[in-house]
Structure formats: C-alpha cells, structure tokens
Design a protein around this motif. Structure first.
Motif, PDB file in Angstrom:
ATOM      1  N   THR A 170     -11.412  11.745   6.697  1.00  0.00           N
ATOM      2  CA  THR A 170     -11.827  10.761   5.943  1.00  0.00           C
ATOM      3  C   THR A 170     -11.706  11.729   4.313  1.00  0.00           C
ATOM      4  O   THR A 170     -11.424  12.707   3.902  1.00  0.00           O
ATOM      5  CB  THR A 170     -13.292  10.668   5.928  1.00  0.00           C
ATOM      6  N   ILE A 225      -2.407  -2.326  -9.663  1.00  0.00           N
ATOM      7  CA  ILE A 225      -2.830  -3.373  -7.860  1.00  0.00           C
ATOM      8  C   ILE A 225      -4.031  -3.450  -7.579  1.00  0.00           C
ATOM      9  O   ILE A 225      -4.435  -3.841  -6.845  1.00  0.00           O
ATOM     10  CB  ILE A 225      -2.869  -2.029  -6.462  1.00  0.00           C
ATOM     11  N   CYS A 226      -4.597  -3.646  -9.148  1.00  0.00           N
ATOM     12  CA  CYS A 226      -5.925  -4.354  -9.096  1.00  0.00           C
ATOM     13  C   CYS A 226      -5.753  -5.681 -10.029  1.00  0.00           C
ATOM     14  O   CYS A 226      -5.020  -6.100 -10.577  1.00  0.00           O
ATOM     15  CB  CYS A 226      -6.437  -4.448  -9.719  1.00  0.00           C
ATOM     16  N   LEU A 280      -8.709  -3.519   7.395  1.00  0.00           N
ATOM     17  CA  LEU A 280      -9.047  -5.747   7.777  1.00  0.00           C
ATOM     18  C   LEU A 280      -7.666  -5.511   6.415  1.00  0.00           C
ATOM     19  O   LEU A 280      -7.410  -5.724   5.556  1.00  0.00           O
ATOM     20  CB  LEU A 280     -10.587  -5.947   7.071  1.00  0.00           C
ATOM     21  N   LYS A 313      -7.117   4.355  -8.757  1.00  0.00           N
ATOM     22  CA  LYS A 313      -6.302   3.669  -8.948  1.00  0.00           C
ATOM     23  C   LYS A 313      -6.139   4.070  -7.035  1.00  0.00           C
ATOM     24  O   LYS A 313      -6.069   3.171  -5.921  1.00  0.00           O
ATOM     25  CB  LYS A 313      -4.678   4.126  -8.995  1.00  0.00           C
ATOM     26  N   GLU A 346      -6.960   1.715  -3.619  1.00  0.00           N
ATOM     27  CA  GLU A 346      -5.963   1.997  -2.103  1.00  0.00           C
ATOM     28  C   GLU A 346      -6.895   2.305  -1.112  1.00  0.00           C
ATOM     29  O   GLU A 346      -6.855   1.656  -0.257  1.00  0.00           O
ATOM     30  CB  GLU A 346      -4.892   3.424  -2.573  1.00  0.00           C
ATOM     31  N   GLU A 353       1.028  -0.959   0.020  1.00  0.00           N
ATOM     32  CA  GLU A 353      -0.281  -0.164   0.040  1.00  0.00           C
ATOM     33  C   GLU A 353       0.543   1.198  -0.269  1.00  0.00           C
ATOM     34  O   GLU A 353       0.662   2.616  -0.876  1.00  0.00           O
ATOM     35  CB  GLU A 353      -0.794  -0.218   1.097  1.00  0.00           C
ATOM     36  N   MET A 359     -20.719 -12.162   2.857  1.00  0.00           N
ATOM     37  CA  MET A 359     -19.798 -11.971   1.314  1.00  0.00           C
ATOM     38  C   MET A 359     -19.646  -9.993   1.368  1.00  0.00           C
ATOM     39  O   MET A 359     -20.509  -9.557   1.511  1.00  0.00           O
ATOM     40  CB  MET A 359     -20.318 -12.225   0.216  1.00  0.00           C
ATOM     41  N   SER A 393      -8.722  -1.629  -0.393  1.00  0.00           N
ATOM     42  CA  SER A 393      -7.558  -1.974   0.265  1.00  0.00           C
ATOM     43  C   SER A 393      -7.579  -2.444   1.603  1.00  0.00           C
ATOM     44  O   SER A 393      -7.571  -3.348   2.436  1.00  0.00           O
ATOM     45  CB  SER A 393      -6.055  -1.975  -0.356  1.00  0.00           C
ATOM     46  N   ASP A 394      -7.483  -0.769   2.079  1.00  0.00           N
ATOM     47  CA  ASP A 394      -7.996  -1.057   3.376  1.00  0.00           C
ATOM     48  C   ASP A 394      -9.476  -2.055   4.330  1.00  0.00           C
ATOM     49  O   ASP A 394      -9.065  -1.754   6.051  1.00  0.00           O
ATOM     50  CB  ASP A 394      -7.847   0.151   4.406  1.00  0.00           C
ATOM     51  N   TRP A 395     -10.043  -1.893   3.627  1.00  0.00           N
ATOM     52  CA  TRP A 395     -11.183  -2.676   4.605  1.00  0.00           C
ATOM     53  C   TRP A 395     -11.396  -3.868   3.200  1.00  0.00           C
ATOM     54  O   TRP A 395     -12.244  -4.620   3.883  1.00  0.00           O
ATOM     55  CB  TRP A 395     -12.271  -1.837   4.313  1.00  0.00           C
ATOM     56  N   ASP A 396     -10.302  -4.529   2.454  1.00  0.00           N
ATOM     57  CA  ASP A 396     -10.042  -5.793   1.868  1.00  0.00           C
ATOM     58  C   ASP A 396     -11.719  -5.331   1.255  1.00  0.00           C
ATOM     59  O   ASP A 396     -12.437  -6.446   1.029  1.00  0.00           O
ATOM     60  CB  ASP A 396     -10.462  -7.116   2.853  1.00  0.00           C
ATOM     61  N   ILE A 452      -3.428  -6.931  -3.123  1.00  0.00           N
ATOM     62  CA  ILE A 452      -2.670  -6.018  -4.210  1.00  0.00           C
ATOM     63  C   ILE A 452      -1.650  -5.768  -4.960  1.00  0.00           C
ATOM     64  O   ILE A 452      -1.410  -5.351  -5.467  1.00  0.00           O
ATOM     65  CB  ILE A 452      -3.276  -5.156  -3.321  1.00  0.00           C
ATOM     66  N   LEU A 456     -10.130   1.867   9.982  1.00  0.00           N
ATOM     67  CA  LEU A 456      -9.801   0.317  10.554  1.00  0.00           C
ATOM     68  C   LEU A 456      -9.137   0.010   9.524  1.00  0.00           C
ATOM     69  O   LEU A 456      -8.776   0.513   8.228  1.00  0.00           O
ATOM     70  CB  LEU A 456     -11.430  -0.213   9.964  1.00  0.00           C
ATOM     71  N   GLU A 474     -20.304  -1.763  10.338  1.00  0.00           N
ATOM     72  CA  GLU A 474     -20.375  -0.004  10.078  1.00  0.00           C
ATOM     73  C   GLU A 474     -20.456   1.090  11.166  1.00  0.00           C
ATOM     74  O   GLU A 474     -20.560   2.028  11.273  1.00  0.00           O
ATOM     75  CB  GLU A 474     -22.317   0.193   9.352  1.00  0.00           C
ATOM     76  N   ARG A 527     -17.023   4.570   1.134  1.00  0.00           N
ATOM     77  CA  ARG A 527     -18.844   4.700   1.700  1.00  0.00           C
ATOM     78  C   ARG A 527     -19.871   4.929   0.982  1.00  0.00           C
ATOM     79  O   ARG A 527     -21.059   4.220   1.761  1.00  0.00           O
ATOM     80  CB  ARG A 527     -18.179   5.973   3.134  1.00  0.00           C
ATOM     81  N   TYR A 586     -22.838   3.109   2.980  1.00  0.00           N
ATOM     82  CA  TYR A 586     -22.342   2.817   5.133  1.00  0.00           C
ATOM     83  C   TYR A 586     -21.813   4.162   5.483  1.00  0.00           C
ATOM     84  O   TYR A 586     -22.687   4.981   5.078  1.00  0.00           O
ATOM     85  CB  TYR A 586     -21.486   2.506   4.946  1.00  0.00           C
ATOM     86  N   PRO A 587     -22.125   4.466   7.098  1.00  0.00           N
ATOM     87  CA  PRO A 587     -22.229   5.706   7.139  1.00  0.00           C
ATOM     88  C   PRO A 587     -20.695   6.614   6.830  1.00  0.00           C
ATOM     89  O   PRO A 587     -19.597   6.096   6.667  1.00  0.00           O
ATOM     90  CB  PRO A 587     -21.670   5.279   8.437  1.00  0.00           C
TER      91      PRO A 587
END
Lengths: 380, 380
Positions: free
Chosen positions: B280, B42-43, A337, B15, B19, A19, B1, B22-25, A42, A335, A325, B288, B293-294
């Motif tokens: 964010t 990265i894909c 994961l 891209k 990125e 990353e 899932m 990826s943090d949240w898979d 990735i 987060l 969420e 999100r 998502y919130p």
C-alpha cells in the motif's frame, strides 16, 4: 518543452494513460464526447468533441505534436490528413485501417504468413447462406462482422441450420471454429527502433458459464508455447510496423497450434495487471513507445490475476459501489474504479488486480472480491 | 455518493494524493494559490486560494465533507471553525497546532514520556545568549525556530562562541546535540480505529558532504531497533490521536538510544518509495485513513532506494530535464517529476524510486540516475 500528446478517446484506457503520464508530468490532452467520461476526471486538457468526426479530429490533432488512440473506431481520414501535415500519429492511420476491419486484419495475417484460422469474406448474410447451400462453407463456423464489434459483440457461433437465425447482417467473415485449449494474449511494444514483449496472459473461463472469469499472468504454458506465442505476437507487430502497443489475442488449439485471434493497437484489457505486477505498466510502455523513449522492462514482479468489475445484471442508472470496504481488507487487492457515472448490466466499470505468491491464491482472493463488491444502480 | 475530500495544499504531496485517489475515483478537491502548482495538472476541482487565509480555508472547507492537508502551515483557526461546524478535519486542528510549533511538539513528547532529546524554549536569541552567560546552556547545542522551518531551514548548530552569529531570531528551542549513528523515519497511519506502521526508512548521508544522499528501506537496523522505532512512532501517533498519517523522524544515537526528532501529520518525503515498493502506498493509506476505510498492508514488496531530484546549483527559471531518457534505460527506476514550472538551486523537483534485489544494487542505480538526470533552467 514536453511534446503535446493528444489521446483520441476518454474512456478507462485514456484515464490510465493519463495516470501513467502524470508521473513524468507529460503534456496530455484528450478528445471525447463528454466530461462525464473516465479520463475527464483527471484531465485538465480535455476537449469535448467526437473522435469519429473528421473536423473534430483534425482540429484537435493540429494542436498536438503526437496523436495516439485508446480505441480503433476513430476517423482515420482525419488521421491521414494529420500525418500528411507532419503530426506524428501512433499507431499510424494505416495500422488502424487494417486492424479495425477484421476482414483486412485476417487478410493481413494470411498475406504475411502469420498463423490464423482459415476464413472467407462475405458481403452479407445471404452470401453466407448461399455458401452453405453450395457446400463451400460447412458447419460449424464462426461469423464476425468486419467493423464495430467489441467485447464479444459482433460474433456469432453457427453450429447448425438452427443457428442461422443468429447470423449477423452486413459485411462479415467466417472462420473455422477451432477447438480451443486456451485463450492467451501478448502485448508487444515498439518505439520505432526497439521492441519488447510482455509475458503471455491467460484467460481463465468460468467452469460452467462461457465467460472469462480471470486473466492470469503468468499463463500456464510450456516454455516452448510461451516463446512461440511471444514470437508470433512480435512478428505481427513488426509486420504491421506498429509504433506504440499491439495487443495480440491468440488461441492455443487442442492440437497444440497457436493461432492469432485478433489484435488491437493500443493498451488492452489483458494488460491491466501490468500496472502493479510488472516492472513497467502497459500504459507507461505505450507512452514510452509513442514518445520514442527507451522501452521499459516487461519483467513480472508478482504473479497476478485480473478481474473486470462489471455492472450487476438488471441494474441501470447512476452507479453505487456496495462492499468496497470489505475488498480493501484483502491484502494484495488493487481496485481501479473508472468513474463511469452510469452502470449497465455487464458494463466494465472497473477492474481489480490481485497480487499473490501464486495464481491459485490470487484466484481465491479474486473470488472474494467478486463476492464482496457489487456495482449497482443508486435507485435499486 | 463519494464524500468530497478537500486537500489544503497543491504541491507534490497533493499531486500524489490525487494520483492515488484516481484509482478509486475519489472526489478530491485542492486549495492552493496557483494552477501552476503540481497538483493542478491533474486536478479538475482546483480552487485558487490561500491556505493560510482564514476566509479562503473556511469557504473552501464548507463545500467539503472531509478536509486534509499536505502541509502544516495552514490557517488552524479556520480548521477549528470547520470542525465546530461538523466538517471532518484530519489531522485535527489540535494535532496541527501541536506539531507546527516545534516547541509545543517537544513539550508534547516530554509530557507523554516519548523519548526525545532534552530541550529548552526561548523567546529570542538574546535569551539564548543570556543562558550561555549564566551557564544554564552549554555548547554544543542545536537551535530550532519554533515555526516555519522546513527542509533543514530554521535549524542552526552552535558548537562554540564563534557560531553565535548563526543564531536565528524569533521564538526558538535549543536541544542537546546528540551523537547520531543513524537517522530513520517511520510512518504510522490511523483510521480512527486501527493503526498500521510502515517499516523504518534510513537516511543515508553522503560520505563527505553533510547531506542525505539516499533514503533506503529496509533500514539497516537490528530487529530490536526496528521494533523499538516502530513502537515509539506508533505511541506518538496514538498519544496525538492522529487520523491520517504521522511521519516520525527519529535519531538512533551512538549510545543505541532511539529519540524522536520531529513529526509531520501527512504524507512525507520518507514514504515516497511506498508507491512502488510497498503493498500500500503512503498516499493510498492516507486516503484510507481519512475516509475511515480499512488500512492496507504496509509490507514491502522490494527493497528500495529513493532519491530526491533537485534543481541544479546556479539554475533559476523555467525548468528543463536533461538526460531523462538515459534514466529510463535502467531497470527498476521509477521517475516522478512533479511538474513545477520553475527550478531553483536544490528545489525538490521530483523523486526517483529504485527497486532492486538489495539496497546496494539500488544505490548503484540511484547514482546512475543522479549522474544522468540534470534539472536545469531552459535559458542555461
């Protein structure tokens, strides 16, 4: 052309290196056993192979300009061959040899006057029992197996004769059980020329369970303690002549002494908060270091608490995240994961970094994350 | 899932979405013409195909749960088919239809009482000349082609008869040339329920060349102007009923009026600084939003300046970065190289975000980056 950098190991540390490298379009390749592993999600240059296998490491490494690792338990003989052939290997085979054997690691500290608790090496547990019998070893002590232990595995605390059944087999060392006030960690980086040191991180233990609950940065230390811990970690890295990162775990004893617990020559769990909380993340710093680029600032931007997100007790199998969420509504929660396909009790499935005005507020938010997010198996 | 999210377009915006995901898979897939494009690096779910082609988009979209875009010039008819089949498409085909045609976009603003400069639609440049002849159109004015323009292309400023040779062919609109005090941009996000608005960003022009030199956040605006620009952008997003991001570019006129210039329903160049400078990032916010998502906090952590890293004049061909290491010594500089294989004069090859205590200090560091880093061709 960008140099080809090969990473041995495709777990979460490898993933976070990828990353970081993506920002600079670095040419990163990974060797590990399965494309189900975190980094593979990735990595478009993922090579399936075994980093403990001589041929796999040599064959992979021969296609690279630089080799680095996310784990110490790799085939060092292969790294030596690659070094002799002119591949840049950071950390060096010599550093990995020293560190992955806790006996050699402790001897290294002793040989270089780097403060660590007293210890003795033993070939097996019978030797330990004999030492107790002839009173060269006294209770209480800590036994650590020399190779292969991680995340608290491979360590036994022996307080009395009743604990002797906990003794671990194989080559090990014993060390004094020191009365610990705090456990801290300091990450150093060297690029072959310059050195930088991240601020110390403090492990905060759960008040009743004997478990690290939070990692907090800045650590609650005096200015002198901060400086001493950073200097000690830096000296370890310099004596080892590490290129890349060295994460040094330290004890602050009840007597106010700072002692080295153990080191790891790679990105480390105690540095995950740097992704959001520091000017330079440990992952970018590692890449700068192995590339010989100028090192980045290790200044903190925000106080931060980091928690590991562990698989729930009694849950085995394909992973499901419950309550994700809710966590996303808490400001300052980041987060990560890792994308491990299967959960197991207490397996590190991800982490969360919480930025806040101060550590207390970050801890409160971290507790909410722990309450909200559960990592369970899909069949539960 | 995890739902399967398909992104139409594999450029730098795709891209940076990967990125963030990826943090949240997240389970992200990309459709674009070549694995040489930035996102492909990265894909691991990159599908080679043409997002302007009906079949390619339908075939790709049918394998996804959610479709989103990093570009407007995609095959909308295919998106409509996918919507009818039950695929979630964010932004909707209707939003893209409205926005990608600057004529429909301007009409939308007018129809919904959203402040924008006066305009007229023309089928071709002859109609424009006739309008001048019969005095229904007066100098000076701006002509914009209705579809296909980007990064300043497809826009002509006509100040007098001598400029008429610059008139662009094809369907276009003309609008009043307003005297502009500032150009600003505001990014809004909607997740189907809630809305958030990022702080306005200001385009800072080079004192002599007519070129955006820096993007700065916070913008130098009064509290009332900040509020008005955010409210106006929010109203646009709400009237369009956008799900995902809407980047709204605005003019602050010399008379102190705030007018909409144009909008884009996706991550935007004016939001790149949010990766490091906001709680964010725009990319996480987009994900999100499309996931329902919130939404995250849009608070700024640090003042920031963003510069695009452009290919040097006269350089065509395989790319080479010169002076990269110098930039890495400047504290608070975050480089993002997109990994485009070939450079062209003024092509967006990357960006740099500079965090500092204040905008002035960030600008100084940004100037050093511009001086140090040159993006040239390897054969030069």
């Amino acid at each position: 052309m960008q140099p080809k950098i090969g990473i041995l190991g495709g777990g979460q540390l490898g993933k976070m290196l990828l990353e970081a490298g993506s920002d600079w379009d670095l040419n990163l390749h990974v060797l590990d056993k399965s494309k189900d592993f975190p980094a593979a999600s990735i990595c478009t240059n993922f090579v399936v192979g075994d980093f403990t296998d001589f041929d796999d490491v040599v064959n992979f490494g021969r296609q690279m300009d630089i080799i680095t690792v996310e784990i110490e338990s790799i085939n060092v003989e292969a790294l030596e061959v690659l070094e002799n052939e002119g591949t840049e290997v950071y950390p060096s085979a010599q550093v990995i040899r020293t560190i992955r054997d806790k006996g050699l690691q402790k001897q290294f500290y002793r040989d270089h006057n780097l403060a660590t608790s007293d210890f003795t090496l033993y070939s097996n547990s019978d030797e330990i029992k004999s030492a107790i019998s002839n009173q060269t070893l006294e209770y209480p002590f800590v036994q650590k197996i020399r190779t292969g232990g991680y995340d608290g595995r491979g360590v036994a605390v022996i307080r009395s004769e009743e604990d002797l059944e906990k003794l671990l087999s194989g080559p090990s060392l014993t060390e004094d059980l020191v009365d610990i006030d705090k456990e801290i960690a300091v990450i150093v980086a060297g690029n072959g020329k310059d050195w930088t040191t991240f601020p110390p991180v403090e492990m905060l233990f759960h008040p009743t369970a004997n478990l690290v609950e939070f990692l907090a940065c800045p650590a609650e230390l005096s200015a002198a303690q901060t400086e001493e811990s950073q200097n000690l970690a830096l000296r370890v890295a310099q004596k080892l002549n590490v290129r890349g990162l060295l994460a040094v775990e330290l004890f602050l004893t009840n007597q106010g002494k700072i002692l080295i617990n153990e080191s790891a020559p790679r990105p480390h769990n105690s540095g995950h908060h740097t992704i959001e909380a520091a000017v330079t993340s440990q992952f970018q710093q590692h890449l700068r270091a192995v590339l010989g680029y100028p090192l980045g600032s290790t200044e903190m931007i925000n106080p931060a608490v980091m928690i590991n997100l562990l698989g729930e007790k009694d849950h085995h199998g394909l992973v499901k995240y419950v309550g994700l969420e809710n966590c996303l509504t808490i400001e300052g929660v980041y987060l990560h994961l890792y994308g491990k396909k299967e959960t197991r009790p207490f397996r590190k499935m991800g982490h969360a970094t919480i930025l806040a005005e101060n550590i207390e507020s970050a801890k409160q938010k971290a507790r909410r994350v722990k309450q909200d997010l559960k990592i369970v198996s899909q069949t539960s």
